[in-house]
Design a protein around this motif. Structure first.
Motif, PDB file in Angstrom:
ATOM      1  N   ASP A   1       4.048   2.561  -3.820  1.00  0.00           N
ATOM      2  CA  ASP A   1       3.607   3.777  -4.632  1.00  0.00           C
ATOM      3  C   ASP A   1       4.376   3.960  -5.781  1.00  0.00           C
ATOM      4  O   ASP A   1       5.476   4.532  -5.496  1.00  0.00           O
ATOM      5  CB  ASP A   1       3.345   5.024  -3.706  1.00  0.00           C
ATOM      6  CG  ASP A   1       2.515   6.130  -4.413  1.00  0.00           C
ATOM      7  OD1 ASP A   1       2.103   5.835  -5.566  1.00  0.00           O
ATOM      8  OD2 ASP A   1       2.282   6.956  -3.786  1.00  0.00           O
TER       9      ASP A   1
ATOM     10  N   THR B   1       3.686  -0.388 -13.021  1.00  0.00           N
ATOM     11  CA  THR B   1       3.137  -1.407 -12.043  1.00  0.00           C
ATOM     12  C   THR B   1       3.585  -2.715 -12.623  1.00  0.00           C
ATOM     13  O   THR B   1       3.122  -3.850 -12.222  1.00  0.00           O
ATOM     14  CB  THR B   1       1.911  -1.503 -11.802  1.00  0.00           C
ATOM     15  OG1 THR B   1       1.024  -1.393 -12.985  1.00  0.00           O
ATOM     16  CG2 THR B   1       1.422   0.050 -11.291  1.00  0.00           C
TER      17      THR B   1
ATOM     18  N   VAL C   1       7.547   4.439  -1.748  1.00  0.00           N
ATOM     19  CA  VAL C   1       7.693   5.164  -3.045  1.00  0.00           C
ATOM     20  C   VAL C   1       8.782   4.494  -3.937  1.00  0.00           C
ATOM     21  O   VAL C   1       9.755   3.818  -3.279  1.00  0.00           O
ATOM     22  CB  VAL C   1       8.102   6.663  -2.816  1.00  0.00           C
ATOM     23  CG1 VAL C   1       6.814   7.305  -2.576  1.00  0.00           C
ATOM     24  CG2 VAL C   1       9.119   6.917  -2.214  1.00  0.00           C
TER      25      VAL C   1
ATOM     26  N   TYR D   1       8.609  -2.601  -9.425  1.00  0.00           N
ATOM     27  CA  TYR D   1       7.555  -2.880  -8.809  1.00  0.00           C
ATOM     28  C   TYR D   1       7.184  -4.241  -8.236  1.00  0.00           C
ATOM     29  O   TYR D   1       6.959  -4.289  -7.153  1.00  0.00           O
ATOM     30  CB  TYR D   1       6.309  -2.409  -9.738  1.00  0.00           C
ATOM     31  CG  TYR D   1       5.077  -2.406  -8.897  1.00  0.00           C
ATOM     32  CD1 TYR D   1       4.616  -1.298  -8.503  1.00  0.00           C
ATOM     33  CD2 TYR D   1       4.241  -3.605  -9.079  1.00  0.00           C
ATOM     34  CE1 TYR D   1       3.511  -1.260  -7.604  1.00  0.00           C
ATOM     35  CE2 TYR D   1       2.892  -3.513  -8.285  1.00  0.00           C
ATOM     36  CZ  TYR D   1       2.471  -2.417  -7.665  1.00  0.00           C
ATOM     37  OH  TYR D   1       1.231  -2.485  -7.083  1.00  0.00           O
TER      38      TYR D   1
ATOM     39  N   VAL E   1       5.621   6.143  -8.148  1.00  0.00           N
ATOM     40  CA  VAL E   1       5.703   7.486  -8.573  1.00  0.00           C
ATOM     41  C   VAL E   1       6.699   8.093  -9.682  1.00  0.00           C
ATOM     42  O   VAL E   1       6.929   9.007 -10.042  1.00  0.00           O
ATOM     43  CB  VAL E   1       5.697   8.410  -7.395  1.00  0.00           C
ATOM     44  CG1 VAL E   1       4.627   8.134  -6.539  1.00  0.00           C
ATOM     45  CG2 VAL E   1       6.998   8.318  -6.544  1.00  0.00           C
TER      46      VAL E   1
ATOM     47  N   THR F   1       7.470   7.502   5.020  1.00  0.00           N
ATOM     48  CA  THR F   1       7.839   7.173   3.690  1.00  0.00           C
ATOM     49  C   THR F   1       9.156   6.602   3.473  1.00  0.00           C
ATOM     50  O   THR F   1      10.141   7.233   4.109  1.00  0.00           O
ATOM     51  CB  THR F   1       7.643   8.743   2.830  1.00  0.00           C
ATOM     52  OG1 THR F   1       6.548   9.191   2.966  1.00  0.00           O
ATOM     53  CG2 THR F   1       7.900   8.265   1.453  1.00  0.00           C
TER      54      THR F   1
ATOM     55  N   ARG G   1       4.560   4.211   3.442  1.00  0.00           N
ATOM     56  CA  ARG G   1       4.524   4.424   1.871  1.00  0.00           C
ATOM     57  C   ARG G   1       5.794   4.174   1.360  1.00  0.00           C
ATOM     58  O   ARG G   1       6.722   4.580   1.763  1.00  0.00           O
ATOM     59  CB  ARG G   1       3.977   5.782   1.455  1.00  0.00           C
ATOM     60  CG  ARG G   1       3.915   6.238   0.058  1.00  0.00           C
ATOM     61  CD  ARG G   1       3.660   7.697  -0.128  1.00  0.00           C
ATOM     62  NE  ARG G   1       3.497   8.050  -1.431  1.00  0.00           N
ATOM     63  CZ  ARG G   1       3.733   9.222  -1.992  1.00  0.00           C
ATOM     64  NH1 ARG G   1       4.161  10.208  -1.210  1.00  0.00           N
ATOM     65  NH2 ARG G   1       3.539   9.493  -3.271  1.00  0.00           N
TER      66      ARG G   1
ATOM     67  N   ARG H   1       2.580  -0.186   1.618  1.00  0.00           N
ATOM     68  CA  ARG H   1       1.935   0.130   0.477  1.00  0.00           C
ATOM     69  C   ARG H   1       3.071   0.739  -0.709  1.00  0.00           C
ATOM     70  O   ARG H   1       3.538   1.492  -0.376  1.00  0.00           O
ATOM     71  CB  ARG H   1       0.977   1.158   0.512  1.00  0.00           C
ATOM     72  CG  ARG H   1      -0.097   1.382  -0.870  1.00  0.00           C
ATOM     73  CD  ARG H   1      -1.222   2.376  -0.666  1.00  0.00           C
ATOM     74  NE  ARG H   1      -0.765   3.818   0.177  1.00  0.00           N
ATOM     75  CZ  ARG H   1      -0.106   4.740  -0.685  1.00  0.00           C
ATOM     76  NH1 ARG H   1      -0.385   4.663  -1.991  1.00  0.00           N
ATOM     77  NH2 ARG H   1      -0.037   5.849  -0.099  1.00  0.00           N
TER      78      ARG H   1
END
Length: 347
Positions: free
Chosen positions: A67, A41, A35, A46, A69, A86, A33, A65
């Protein structure tokens, strides 16, 4: 020794050389993940994260992926996970928030492992309305010296504010006390800063080439039209941008708004410049072998050359620095900006 035996020993030696990297890659979590310090987005954070995540996924055979946040939640998520499942990607705001004293901001150099740099957004900029009496950033500083109150829309505690701080520092150097006439209008994201200009709540706004170039192409009588007065990127970074630039603004015109053509002094000898750089961070207790595997993979990805074009196509400047070099570079930036910020705070 036979030729066959020499070849076998040579092959074994090669295997020993590559085995640590192979082992580290094999031991990486299958799902990672990433972050990021943005909840959007559609923003530059991003975009950069997505380019890197795709490249790492393909190169390492894992699923990375992104994320979005936001900074506060991203640091919390990273602090909770030492397993390497992470990782975090953000930009200079990561250390600037702590320098500006934003409550709850970590000291990334002490609380996390700062990883390799990824890319630069060369588009950090300051703009005025198209019908503004300020034609240049020098006009802004002169107005402050003449006693005019100049309102600058920024998002506090990050890349928006560092250029604002540089303006105040330059004003103080030129005419001590005039920095008090350069005042912040604290807003949120880019849309908020734009709206502050359109509502006549700000005389200058922080923006970017990517987000604001379209407004600089409007007729001057359009109420949303803007003009660039300062692009903070170093000329070295801007010169790596595509010659065609972005939209209707080519690279040569962008360079006309940057140092040394536009001077915002940081010291008596040096102009202030700021490259908004993106980099990775890891939980400080994550297995160093896993961190090294990602750092090594990034070196290999950039050596292949394909990722550079993806960044350039999105108007970002690819800039990989291995972890050790990145840590030294970012600490130096932190120390330079801390000097300016602390001196202004002490007044």
């Amino acid at each position: 020794m036979t030729v066959t035996r020499r070849l076998l020993l040579s092959a074994a030696g090669a295997a020993l050389i590559v085995m640590p990297v192979m082992t580290e890659a094999q031991n990486l979590p299958r799902n990672i993940r990433m972050v990021i310090g943005s909840s959007s987005t559609g923003g530059d954070t991003y975009q950069n994260a997505s380019i890197l995540a795709d490249a790492l996924s393909e190169h390492l055979g894992v699923n990375v992926r992104v994320d979005p946040v936001g900074a506060s939640e991203a640091f919390k998520a990273l602090a909770r996970d030492s397993r390497g499942t992470t990782i975090m990607m953000h930009h200079d705001q990561s250390y600037l928030q702590e320098l500006y004293g934003v409550e709850g901001s970590p000291d990334i150099f002490e609380e996390f492992t700062v990883g390799p740099t990824i890319s630069v957004n060369p588009g950090n900029a300051y703009l005025v309305p198209a019908d503004s009496p300020y034609q240049t950033i020098e006009d802004v500083l002169a107005a402050a010296e003449a006693g005019e109150r100049v309102r600058v829309a920024i998002q506090p505690g990050g890349v928006s504010e560092i250029g604002f701080t540089a303006m105040r520092n330059a004003a103080r150097m030129s005419a001590p006390g005039s920095e008090d006439n350069i005042v912040p209008v604290n807003t949120g994201d880019q849309a908020d800063k734009n709206q502050a200009m359109w509502d006549d709540l700000a005389d200058v706004i922080n923006g970017s080439i990517q987000a604001n170039e379209q407004f600089t192409q409007l007729p001057e009588n359009d109420p949303t039209a803007m003009r660039f007065v300062w692009i903070t990127a170093t000329p070295e970074t801007l010169n790596q941008a595509p010659e065609a630039g972005l939209g209707e603004t080519d690279r040569a015109e962008m360079l006309s708004f940057a140092a040394p053509e536009v001077s915002v002094p940081m010291t008596e000898e040096e102009d202030f410049t700021f490259d908004k750089e993106f980099f990775l961070m890891f939980n400080i207790e994550t297995d160093p072998a896993l961190v090294e595997a990602i750092d090594t993979a990034m070196g290999e990805i950039y050596a292949e050359g394909e990722i550079q074009q993806r960044f350039l196509d999105a108007f970002f400047t690819p800039q990989y620095r291995p972890m050790a070099e990145a840590q030294e570079h970012l600490r130096a930036k932190n120390d330079d900006y801390e000097t300016i910020i602390s001196e202004l705070k002490s007044e």
